[in-house]
Design a protein around this motif. Structure first.
Motif, PDB file in Angstrom:
ATOM      1  N   LEU A  11       0.736  -1.138  -0.093  1.00  0.00           N
ATOM      2  CA  LEU A  11      -0.116   0.100  -0.122  1.00  0.00           C
ATOM      3  C   LEU A  11       0.761   1.311   0.050  1.00  0.00           C
ATOM      4  CD1 LEU A  11      -1.715  -2.272   1.594  1.00  0.00           C
ATOM      5  CD2 LEU A  11      -3.098  -0.340   2.258  1.00  0.00           C
ATOM      6  N   THR A  12       0.515   2.051  -0.798  1.00  0.00           N
ATOM      7  CA  THR A  12       1.320   3.307  -0.968  1.00  0.00           C
ATOM      8  C   THR A  12       0.517   4.537  -0.660  1.00  0.00           C
ATOM      9  OG1 THR A  12       0.852   3.975  -3.359  1.00  0.00           O
ATOM     10  CG2 THR A  12       2.778   2.323  -2.896  1.00  0.00           C
ATOM     11  N   GLY A  13       0.985   5.664  -0.837  1.00  0.00           N
ATOM     12  CA  GLY A  13      -0.004   6.748  -0.361  1.00  0.00           C
ATOM     13  C   GLY A  13      -0.811   7.676  -1.278  1.00  0.00           C
ATOM     14  N   ALA A  14      -1.166   6.832  -2.284  1.00  0.00           N
ATOM     15  CA  ALA A  14      -2.417   7.314  -3.199  1.00  0.00           C
ATOM     16  C   ALA A  14      -3.551   7.090  -2.373  1.00  0.00           C
ATOM     17  CB  ALA A  14      -2.315   6.468  -4.555  1.00  0.00           C
ATOM     18  N   THR A  15      -4.735   7.804  -2.881  1.00  0.00           N
ATOM     19  CA  THR A  15      -5.924   7.074  -2.224  1.00  0.00           C
ATOM     20  C   THR A  15      -6.439   5.819  -2.633  1.00  0.00           C
ATOM     21  OG1 THR A  15      -8.234   8.358  -2.084  1.00  0.00           O
ATOM     22  CG2 THR A  15      -7.303   8.387  -4.081  1.00  0.00           C
ATOM     23  N   GLY A  16      -7.265   5.267  -1.738  1.00  0.00           N
ATOM     24  CA  GLY A  16      -7.731   4.002  -2.110  1.00  0.00           C
ATOM     25  C   GLY A  16      -7.310   2.906  -1.293  1.00  0.00           C
ATOM     26  N   ALA A  17      -6.629   3.102  -0.001  1.00  0.00           N
ATOM     27  CA  ALA A  17      -6.293   2.153   0.957  1.00  0.00           C
ATOM     28  C   ALA A  17      -7.208   1.073   1.094  1.00  0.00           C
ATOM     29  CB  ALA A  17      -6.002   2.762   2.268  1.00  0.00           C
ATOM     30  N   ILE A  18      -8.559   1.291   0.743  1.00  0.00           N
ATOM     31  CA  ILE A  18      -9.593   0.159   0.986  1.00  0.00           C
ATOM     32  C   ILE A  18      -8.970  -0.916   0.174  1.00  0.00           C
ATOM     33  CG2 ILE A  18     -10.968   1.295  -0.772  1.00  0.00           C
ATOM     34  CD1 ILE A  18     -11.889  -0.767   2.482  1.00  0.00           C
ATOM     35  N   TYR A  19      -8.487  -0.772  -1.275  1.00  0.00           N
ATOM     36  CA  TYR A  19      -8.216  -1.887  -2.014  1.00  0.00           C
ATOM     37  C   TYR A  19      -7.370  -2.631  -1.529  1.00  0.00           C
ATOM     38  CZ  TYR A  19     -10.936   0.501  -5.744  1.00  0.00           C
ATOM     39  OH  TYR A  19     -11.897   1.160  -6.407  1.00  0.00           O
ATOM     40  N   GLY A  20      -6.170  -2.451  -0.849  1.00  0.00           N
ATOM     41  CA  GLY A  20      -5.051  -3.154  -0.366  1.00  0.00           C
ATOM     42  C   GLY A  20      -5.570  -3.917   1.000  1.00  0.00           C
ATOM     43  N   LEU A  44       0.531   4.862   5.328  1.00  0.00           N
ATOM     44  CA  LEU A  44      -0.129   4.917   6.720  1.00  0.00           C
ATOM     45  C   LEU A  44      -0.939   6.013   7.084  1.00  0.00           C
ATOM     46  CD1 LEU A  44       2.972   3.524   8.717  1.00  0.00           C
ATOM     47  CD2 LEU A  44       0.925   2.535   8.353  1.00  0.00           C
ATOM     48  N   VAL A  45      -0.545   7.131   6.455  1.00  0.00           N
ATOM     49  CA  VAL A  45      -1.524   8.410   6.607  1.00  0.00           C
ATOM     50  C   VAL A  45      -2.757   8.217   6.000  1.00  0.00           C
ATOM     51  CG1 VAL A  45      -1.290  10.909   6.114  1.00  0.00           C
ATOM     52  CG2 VAL A  45       0.730  10.082   6.824  1.00  0.00           C
ATOM     53  N   ASN A  46      -2.920   7.621   4.677  1.00  0.00           N
ATOM     54  CA  ASN A  46      -3.993   7.439   4.201  1.00  0.00           C
ATOM     55  C   ASN A  46      -4.718   6.240   4.522  1.00  0.00           C
ATOM     56  OD1 ASN A  46      -3.891   9.388   2.253  1.00  0.00           O
ATOM     57  ND2 ASN A  46      -3.533   8.129   0.480  1.00  0.00           N
ATOM     58  N   VAL A  85       3.218  -9.531  -6.994  1.00  0.00           N
ATOM     59  CA  VAL A  85       3.129  -8.403  -6.104  1.00  0.00           C
ATOM     60  C   VAL A  85       1.891  -7.757  -6.754  1.00  0.00           C
ATOM     61  CG1 VAL A  85       4.096  -6.362  -5.656  1.00  0.00           C
ATOM     62  CG2 VAL A  85       5.484  -8.293  -5.739  1.00  0.00           C
ATOM     63  N   VAL A  86       1.162  -7.132  -5.742  1.00  0.00           N
ATOM     64  CA  VAL A  86       0.009  -6.194  -5.877  1.00  0.00           C
ATOM     65  C   VAL A  86       0.373  -4.968  -5.307  1.00  0.00           C
ATOM     66  CG1 VAL A  86      -2.635  -5.658  -5.867  1.00  0.00           C
ATOM     67  CG2 VAL A  86      -1.546  -7.871  -6.247  1.00  0.00           C
ATOM     68  N   VAL A  87       0.353  -3.953  -5.961  1.00  0.00           N
ATOM     69  CA  VAL A  87       0.399  -2.360  -5.325  1.00  0.00           C
ATOM     70  C   VAL A  87      -0.902  -1.888  -5.305  1.00  0.00           C
ATOM     71  CG1 VAL A  87       1.743  -0.427  -5.109  1.00  0.00           C
ATOM     72  CG2 VAL A  87       2.964  -2.340  -5.724  1.00  0.00           C
ATOM     73  N   ALA A  88      -1.737  -1.889  -4.183  1.00  0.00           N
ATOM     74  CA  ALA A  88      -3.001  -1.215  -4.156  1.00  0.00           C
ATOM     75  C   ALA A  88      -3.189  -0.455  -2.986  1.00  0.00           C
ATOM     76  CB  ALA A  88      -3.935  -2.488  -4.290  1.00  0.00           C
ATOM     77  N   PRO A  89      -3.211   0.916  -2.871  1.00  0.00           N
ATOM     78  CA  PRO A  89      -3.157   1.787  -4.233  1.00  0.00           C
ATOM     79  C   PRO A  89      -1.799   1.977  -4.468  1.00  0.00           C
ATOM     80  CG  PRO A  89      -3.504   2.717  -2.325  1.00  0.00           C
ATOM     81  CD  PRO A  89      -3.602   1.619  -1.832  1.00  0.00           C
TER      82      PRO A  89
END
Length: 195
Positions: A11-20, A44-46, A85-89
Motif C-alpha cells: 500500500l502506498t500514499g495514493a488514495t484508495g487504501a481500501i483496495y489493499g 499509513l497516513v492515508n 506483487v500487488v501494489v494497491a493503491p
C-alpha cells in the motif's frame, strides 16, 4: 502442512487504501494463501485518514509484515518464491520508481523482483487526470510484463455501493492470481436474449 502460495501486497500514499485492505481481508480467510505486507509512510497516513485504521490493525490482517526500508527482507530476493506483487493503491511516485527500476524502498524493490522473475505484478494506480509522465511510466511497466489495473468500476453490474465497486475491482485482481470468490464480482456474460 499446506504448501501456501505467497502474495506480496503493498500500500502506498495514493488514495484508495481500501483496495489493499480488502485484499488482505479476503486472503486472510484462505488458508492456502500467505500474505506479505509492505506499507509506505504516506500509505499509513492515508490508511488512518480514509479508513480510521492504524498500523497494528492493518498488520493483523497480514501473515507477514515487512518494513518499508528493509531491503534485506525475504521479498527483496527472487529466490523467495511468490505468486507476485500487488501494489494497491499505487502512487505515481511508486509507479515511476517501478517503471525505472529504482528500488529505493521495499515496495519498488519487491515489484522489481517480481518483474525480473516474470511473476505477476499488478499496479492499481489512483490518479486522475494523467499527465504524459504517468502514461509513459504505465507503458514502461506494461512493456516489462506488469499489469496496470486502474480501479474503474464496471457499470453493467449496477453496483449500488462503494463496497460493491471495491469488491468488484479486488475480485478481478485476485482472479488474475487464481483466487475466485463467489459474490465479489459478476463476470460479463453477454446480453443473451436482451440484445
Amino acid at each position: 502442512m499446506i504448501n501456501r502460495k505467497r502474495l506480496v501486497i503493498a500500500l502506498t500514499g495514493a488514495t484508495g487504501a481500501i483496495y489493499g485492505v480488502r485484499m488482505l481481508q479476503i486472503l486472510k480467510d484462505l488458508p492456502e494463501w500467505e500474505t506479505h505486507l509492505v506499507i509506505s509512510a504516506a500509505g499509513l497516513v492515508n490508511l488512518k485518514y480514509e479508513l480510521d485504521m492504524d498500523r497494528m490493525a492493518l498488520h493483523q490482517l497480514a501473515d507477514v509484515t515487512h518494513g518499508i526500508n528493509d531491503i534485506a527482507s525475504c521479498i527483496a530476493s527472487g529466490s523467495f518464491k511468490t505468486e507476485g506483487v500487488v501494489v494497491a493503491p499505487c502512487s505515481m511516485k511508486t509507479l515511476a520508481a517501478i517503471a525505472h527500476g529504482f528500488g529505493d524502498n521495499l515496495i519498488s524493490r519487491a515489484a522489481d523482483v517480481a518483474l525480473k522473475e516474470r511473476r505477476k505484478t499488478v499496479l492499481v494506480p489512483r490518479e486522475t487526470p494523467l499527465n504524459l509522465a504517468h502514461i509513459r511510466n504505465m507503458a514502461a511497466v506494461t512493456e516489462m510484463g506488469g499489469i496496470i489495473f486502474p480501479p474503474m468500476p464496471a457499470f453493467y453490474n449496477k453496483s449500488d455501493s462503494v463496497k460493491a465497486m471495491v469488491d468488484e475491482g479486488v475480485g478481478r485482481i485476485l482472479d488474475m492470481y487464481g483466487v475466485t470468490i463467489d459474490g465479489l464480482f459478476k463476470p460479463w456474460a453477454g446480453l443473451g436474449s436482451e440484445g
